[in-house]
Design an enzyme around this catalytic site. Structure first.
Site, mmCIF file in Angstrom:
data_model
loop_
_atom_site.group_PDB
_atom_site.id
_atom_site.type_symbol
_atom_site.label_atom_id
_atom_site.label_comp_id
_atom_site.label_asym_id
_atom_site.label_seq_id
_atom_site.Cartn_x
_atom_site.Cartn_y
_atom_site.Cartn_z
ATOM 1 N NE ARG A 104 -3.975 0.518 1.777
ATOM 2 C CZ ARG A 104 -5.200 0.547 2.269
ATOM 3 N NH1 ARG A 104 -5.465 1.247 3.362
ATOM 4 N NH2 ARG A 104 -6.182 -0.120 1.688
ATOM 5 C CG HIS A 131 -8.350 0.436 -3.135
ATOM 6 N ND1 HIS A 131 -7.628 -0.718 -2.874
ATOM 7 C CD2 HIS A 131 -8.990 0.744 -1.963
ATOM 8 C CE1 HIS A 131 -7.818 -1.078 -1.615
ATOM 9 N NE2 HIS A 131 -8.638 -0.217 -1.049
ATOM 10 C CD GLN A 134 -12.995 -1.388 -1.484
ATOM 11 O OE1 GLN A 134 -12.259 -1.383 -0.514
ATOM 12 N NE2 GLN A 134 -14.234 -1.831 -1.430
ATOM 13 C CG ASP A 226 -13.524 6.566 -1.168
ATOM 14 O OD1 ASP A 226 -13.558 6.340 0.069
ATOM 15 O OD2 ASP A 226 -12.464 6.539 -1.817
ATOM 16 C CB CYS A 266 -14.289 1.501 -0.594
ATOM 17 S SG CYS A 266 -13.612 3.129 -0.286
ATOM 18 N NE ARG A 294 -10.926 -5.126 -0.330
ATOM 19 C CZ ARG A 294 -10.039 -4.234 0.141
ATOM 20 N NH1 ARG A 294 -10.466 -3.155 0.744
ATOM 21 N NH2 ARG A 294 -8.736 -4.391 -0.040
HETATM 22 N N1 CP Z 1 -11.503 -0.054 1.913
HETATM 23 C C1 CP Z 1 -10.243 -0.231 2.387
HETATM 24 O O1 CP Z 1 -9.275 -0.478 1.648
HETATM 25 O O2 CP Z 1 -10.144 -0.108 3.730
HETATM 26 P P1 CP Z 1 -8.811 -0.055 4.584
HETATM 27 O O3 CP Z 1 -8.138 1.268 4.298
HETATM 28 O O4 CP Z 1 -9.269 -0.171 5.986
HETATM 29 O O5 CP Z 1 -7.916 -1.190 4.162
HETATM 30 N N1 NVA Z 2 -9.838 6.934 -1.304
HETATM 31 C C1 NVA Z 2 -9.515 6.419 -0.014
HETATM 32 C C2 NVA Z 2 -9.793 4.963 0.058
HETATM 33 C C3 NVA Z 2 -9.526 4.316 1.389
HETATM 34 C C4 NVA Z 2 -9.748 2.838 1.370
HETATM 35 C C5 NVA Z 2 -8.059 6.741 0.319
HETATM 36 O O1 NVA Z 2 -7.215 6.630 -0.569
HETATM 37 O O2 NVA Z 2 -7.784 7.105 1.459
#
Ligand code: CP
Ligand code: NVA
Length: 309
Positions: A104, A131, A134, A226, A266, A294
């Protein structure tokens, strides 16, 4: 063994997305029936998180355990990356120990560099552009609730961010119309949008970007939102909360969607900002099914990439 497969963008699973969704369904059924399924026995996944995570971290870790394998949670601050070891060397070394790496990142380029230099599959656990894990889970959830993507319209309301970008590609690949309502200056990535439009054109789909949330949700089957402030954008919070006020998914907005529309997010949600309590806890919300999925989708991705299932 063929070449290793990475999942950095939705485009990496373009030709296998339908198959992956089917596999997620099979794996979910087996799990619900209490049937063990362990194609990753003895395999390890390294998970490196530059940013916080609840769902991605836990679903990958639990998914690996359920598949018979093991996951290691690694923070860049504890790894030598935090003291200047390069991504290239990290990729080479980890490839000698583990069977896959989930990362990540703040920047897409970090995930790309890792993928280029690792000899094991690299999975994007979210970056600034996309993502994909997701959205694979999201598409699986839509399929479960609606039966097919045919004639469906997804309306995305809010920031044209990483999740919106992957949804555009995902919708274009599976054959679902999508309209995103984003404020001026907060539209999805131009290159990704162009790619999604190219894919959509081949199959006669509609992909629209508008600035009016009411118009976007007209006759929508799925309404998706989101956060307004993604991780790493905290300094822009005040400005963003002003710009996005009109983009809240609330009961009034949902009056314009189809009666049997479903609402997705999400997560994590900022209740009272991009979505109201009434909606996220209401009858149209499938947000917690989405979160559960997920796990099932992750298991499909891991089985495919790490064991060629
Ligand atoms: N939706 C999602 O990726 O959540 P987290 O940031 O908690 O992993
Ligand atoms: N768009 C958000 C998604 C989190 C799962 C972010 O990048 O923080």
């Amino acid at each position: 063994m063929g070449a290793k497969r990475d999942l950095v963008s939705m485009l990496d699973v373009k030709d296998d997305l339908v198959g992956l969704l089917e596999l997620a369904g099979n794996i979910k059924n087996r799990t619900k029936a209490g049937e063990p399924y362990e194609p990753l026995r003895g395999k390890s996944l390294a998970m490196i998180f530059e940013k916080a995570s609840t769902r991605t971290r836990v679903s990958f870790a639990v998914g690996m355990t359920q598949l018979g394998g093991h996951a290691l949670f690694l923070s860049p601050n504890d790894l030598q990356i935090g003291r200047g070891e390069t991504i290239v060397d990290t990729a080479r070394v980890l490839s000698r120990y583990v069977d896959g790496i989930m990362y990540r990142a703040f920047k897409r380029e970090t995930v790309m560099e890792l993928a280029r230099n690792a000899s094991v599959p690299v999975i994007n656990g979210l970056d600034d552009k996309e993502h994909p894990c997701q959205v694979i889970a999201d598409l699986f959830t839509i399929l479960e609730h609606k039966g097919s993507f045919k004639e469906l319209k997804l309306a995305y309301v809010g920031d044209g961010n990483n999740v919106c970008n992957s949804l555009l590609l995902g919708a274009a690949i599976v054959g679902m119309d999508m309209t995103a309502a984003c404020p001026n200056g907060y539209e999805p990535d131009a290159e990704i949008l162009a790619t999604a439009r190219r894919l959509a054109k081949d199959s006669g789909l509609k992909i629209h970007i508008v600035d009016d949330p009411v118009g976007a949700v007209q006759r929508a089957d799925v309404v998706y939102t989101d956060v307004w402030v993604s991780m790493g954008q905290e300094k822009e919070t005040e400005q963003r909360e002003k710009v996005f006020r009109r983009y809240q998914v609330n009961s009034k907005l949902l009056e314009h969607a189809k009666k049997d529309a479903v609402v997705m997010h999400c997560l994590p949600a900022h209740r009272g900002l991009e979505i109201t309590d009434e909606v996220i806890d209401g009858p149209l919300s499938i947000v917690f099914d989405q979160a559960e999925n997920r796990l099932h989708a992750q298991k499909a991705i891991l089985s495919r990439l790490l064991a060629g299932v």
